[in-house]
Structure formats: C-alpha cells, structure tokens
Scaffold this motif. Sequence first.
Motif, PDB file in Angstrom:
ATOM      1  N   TYR A 262      23.974 -22.434  -1.256  1.00  0.00           N
ATOM      2  CA  TYR A 262      23.912 -21.515  -0.620  1.00  0.00           C
ATOM      3  C   TYR A 262      23.221 -20.662  -2.592  1.00  0.00           C
ATOM      4  N   ARG A 263      24.245 -21.526  -3.451  1.00  0.00           N
ATOM      5  CA  ARG A 263      24.261 -20.600  -4.631  1.00  0.00           C
ATOM      6  C   ARG A 263      22.655 -20.778  -5.795  1.00  0.00           C
ATOM      7  N   ASP A 264      22.685 -21.808  -5.299  1.00  0.00           N
ATOM      8  CA  ASP A 264      21.187 -22.416  -5.834  1.00  0.00           C
ATOM      9  C   ASP A 264      20.315 -21.998  -5.614  1.00  0.00           C
ATOM     10  N   LEU A 265      20.217 -21.293  -4.239  1.00  0.00           N
ATOM     11  CA  LEU A 265      18.979 -20.620  -3.265  1.00  0.00           C
ATOM     12  C   LEU A 265      18.719 -18.909  -4.242  1.00  0.00           C
ATOM     13  N   LEU A 266      19.851 -19.004  -5.011  1.00  0.00           N
ATOM     14  CA  LEU A 266      19.530 -17.347  -6.236  1.00  0.00           C
ATOM     15  C   LEU A 266      18.573 -17.992  -7.634  1.00  0.00           C
ATOM     16  N   SER A 267      18.735 -18.983  -7.573  1.00  0.00           N
ATOM     17  CA  SER A 267      18.182 -19.194  -8.839  1.00  0.00           C
ATOM     18  C   SER A 267      16.461 -18.731  -8.924  1.00  0.00           C
ATOM     19  N   LYS A 268      15.938 -18.950 -10.343  1.00  0.00           N
ATOM     20  CA  LYS A 268      14.922 -18.602  -9.801  1.00  0.00           C
ATOM     21  C   LYS A 268      14.112 -19.271  -9.274  1.00  0.00           C
ATOM     22  N   GLU A 269      14.289 -21.009  -8.783  1.00  0.00           N
ATOM     23  CA  GLU A 269      13.333 -21.854  -8.027  1.00  0.00           C
ATOM     24  C   GLU A 269      13.562 -21.811  -7.027  1.00  0.00           C
ATOM     25  N   GLY A 270      15.196 -21.820  -6.651  1.00  0.00           N
ATOM     26  CA  GLY A 270      15.233 -21.371  -5.485  1.00  0.00           C
ATOM     27  C   GLY A 270      14.444 -20.081  -4.529  1.00  0.00           C
ATOM     28  N   LEU A 271      14.686 -19.003  -5.526  1.00  0.00           N
ATOM     29  CA  LEU A 271      14.137 -17.358  -4.788  1.00  0.00           C
ATOM     30  C   LEU A 271      12.708 -17.871  -4.825  1.00  0.00           C
ATOM     31  N   THR A 272      12.072 -18.869  -5.512  1.00  0.00           N
ATOM     32  CA  THR A 272      10.310 -18.998  -5.220  1.00  0.00           C
ATOM     33  C   THR A 272      10.492 -19.710  -4.149  1.00  0.00           C
ATOM     34  N   GLU A 273      11.170 -20.917  -4.061  1.00  0.00           N
ATOM     35  CA  GLU A 273      10.969 -21.327  -2.866  1.00  0.00           C
ATOM     36  C   GLU A 273      10.990 -20.535  -1.317  1.00  0.00           C
ATOM     37  N   VAL A 274      13.007 -19.751  -1.515  1.00  0.00           N
ATOM     38  CA  VAL A 274      12.333 -19.015  -0.459  1.00  0.00           C
ATOM     39  C   VAL A 274      11.487 -17.931  -0.123  1.00  0.00           C
ATOM     40  N   ARG A 275      10.388 -17.370  -1.026  1.00  0.00           N
ATOM     41  CA  ARG A 275       9.672 -16.507  -0.713  1.00  0.00           C
ATOM     42  C   ARG A 275       8.524 -17.271  -0.309  1.00  0.00           C
ATOM     43  N   SER A 276       8.616 -18.409  -0.768  1.00  0.00           N
ATOM     44  CA  SER A 276       7.092 -19.384   0.054  1.00  0.00           C
ATOM     45  C   SER A 276       7.043 -19.794   1.721  1.00  0.00           C
ATOM     46  N   TYR A 277       8.234 -18.896   2.650  1.00  0.00           N
ATOM     47  CA  TYR A 277       8.448 -19.492   3.998  1.00  0.00           C
ATOM     48  C   TYR A 277       9.032 -18.404   4.051  1.00  0.00           C
TER      49      TYR A 277
END
Length: 382
Positions: A262-277
């Motif tokens: 879950y911490r990895d989803l807070l990285s810049k890349e992780g947040l970009t991925e989350v925003r995609s869906y």
Amino acid sequence: MNYLAILGAAALGLPLAAGSSVAQEKTLTGERTLVVAHRGASGYLPEHTLEAYAMAIEMGADFIEPDLVVTKDGVLIARHEPMLSGTTDVANRPEFASRKTTRKVDGVETTDWFSGDFTLAEIKQLRAKQAMADRDQSKNGQFQIPTLQEVVDLAKKEAAARGRVIGIAPETKHSTFHAAIGLPIEDRLVTLLKEAGWGGASAPVVIQSFEVANLKYLNTRIDVKLAQLLDAEDVDKDGNIVLSAPYAQPYDFVVVGDKRTYRDLLSKEGLTEVRSYADILAPWKPYILPTKQLDANGDGKPDDLNGDGKTDEQDRVLAAPTSVVKDAHAAGLQVFTWTFRNEPKRLASSFKGDPAAEYKAFYALGVDGLFSDFPDTAVKAR
C-alpha cells in the motif's frame, strides 16, 4: 483556532496553542469536506442497519456507507465482513450451528459463519448486534440485516424528503474471496446501481475497495466515483506505518505475485496509476497525520501521559503531517480518510479528549472526505 498552526506546534513537541499565520488547506474541489457515516451511525446503533443509516442521515451525514457481501442466492447485503458472528446473533441460533465452517479469507484461515452459505431469507432471520463491546449493547437483537437495495431506497427516500443529496459509499469486501466462491460482487453492484439510475458520473455514489483489480474492472463498467483504500497493520513508536500480512498489500497483488505494498501506491508512480482508474485515494488516517510515543525521561519506555498505568493510543502525540494529501491532490485525486471515533481512549493525547479537535485538524489539512462512527460530531466540527 488555526489547526495547521496547532499541527506545526505538535510536530515540534510544543504546547498546543492557537495561531494565525498558516492558511487552512483546501479540498481538491474547494468544497467542504464530506462526512461519510461509517457503517451508519455505528457509534450509537448496531452497524449496517437501516436504523443506523437513518440516524446518520438525521445527523446530517452527506453519505452513508454500506459494506457489501453476498448471500448464497446472490443478493448484496450490508455487512462489514462475509463472516457473520461479529455483527449478528448467528452464533446463538442453533438452527444454523452446522453452517459454521473454515475458509481462507485473504490468505488467513478463518472459522465462522459466512454470508455465502445463507440465503437472503435466512439472513433476514438474523438480527444485528453492536460490534464493539465497549459500546451500547441495548439495541442488540432488534434490527434486521438490510440488502443494498433497501439502503439505496432509504437514501433516495430521505434525500427527497429533506431536499438534499444523500449519497452511498459501498465498499466491495474481499473481492478475490467472493470471486473464488462463485459469488463475485462487481457486476451485481453495477446492475443494481444502473437500475437505480445511479450509473453516471454525477450519481451520489462512491465505490470503495482495498483491492485494485476490481476497481480497474469497475472503471470499465460504470462511471461513478471509485476510491482506492489503503490499509496497514499498525504504527510504530515514531508514527511510521507498519505493514504486515494481510494488511500490507491489496490481496489481488498477493495472488498474482505483485510485490508492491500500500505504501508503494503513495509514490508518484503509484498515485499516477491510481488516478488512471480511481477518483479518490482513501488511506487510513495515520498515513496523513501520524501520532508518536514520547520518552521524556529517557528510560526507554513510552511515557504514560495520562497516568492510567498503561500506554495506549491516549498516550500518543501528533507528529508532523505527511505530504499524502498534497501529493494526491497534485495527482488529481481527492482524499478520504478513516475512521473517526469519539471515545477518549481512541484519541491521541494532543486532542485532550475532544473528538472535535481531531476532526478540525484533518479538515485543516484539506481532506475531501472522512468516515466517522459519530457523524453528528463530524458535522458539528465542520
């Protein structure tokens, strides 16, 4: 009182005091923070009951939250888990004694009564109970377990009567587990919402999940807002997030061998991925505003700040806010956080037993929504 100034003082270990030099952060849209009634007004009544949802609406909640599990005959019902003993009287019903069984839920062997082994008619024979032993038990046995359809009908009826929007925030519980037993949640939920006229982007609906794959799937099937929940096991003495199974990763990541947490989803890349869906990031509140223990006398033990002979949540103080809200907003994501509770034993020492102080601290950080067991307090503090 300026709560950002308070947060700054607390992070430095200074006494809490009012200040005026720091502006309050805004939500992503500039609108006021939404109050989501966590399982209804669950601080007062047994959770996930029509009565608890109705009380929350009366208290001014913007959204009510039904966690979703599935019955044997494929009906979505509102329960916190597919395991029923924690929130119903199933264990006291001899006619259902033989239904107790062991299943693996998110990798953990779990023995209980499971919703997927009961028809809706059987579920309706059960009665709800207060899940927390330290809360009022006097209403146990009085209320039925509602279907999602009944929750939607209640929200629509109350919205019409009150002339204001009342939304729902359904959480898809254990998506991988439900799919594995042949009772997947997602298409059932999509069908029900679309039949209710709540399939568009403007619908008063937020679908939540701790998993990722099902949100990505839902993003292709419906246009309502989606929220990526972020879990954790605990926080350490310094306020750092502790991750361990089964709370370290979305369980669908575990299944496919994805090592990200879950911490990895807070990285810049992780947040970009989350925003995609998804539209919303929904982390546990210590991800946003941590608390830590103190050791002022240097004896290597956490200080018992309230002198009650034990060290617990009441003996923790605020640490510095993280950048999670700002980072998520920069990525175009709203931020909802959870769970807010009134009991003094669940409040950090910095809040001096006042739940309103905790709400105001998070409002000052610009969170877009929060989940509360006591929505009246959250609304009043806003």
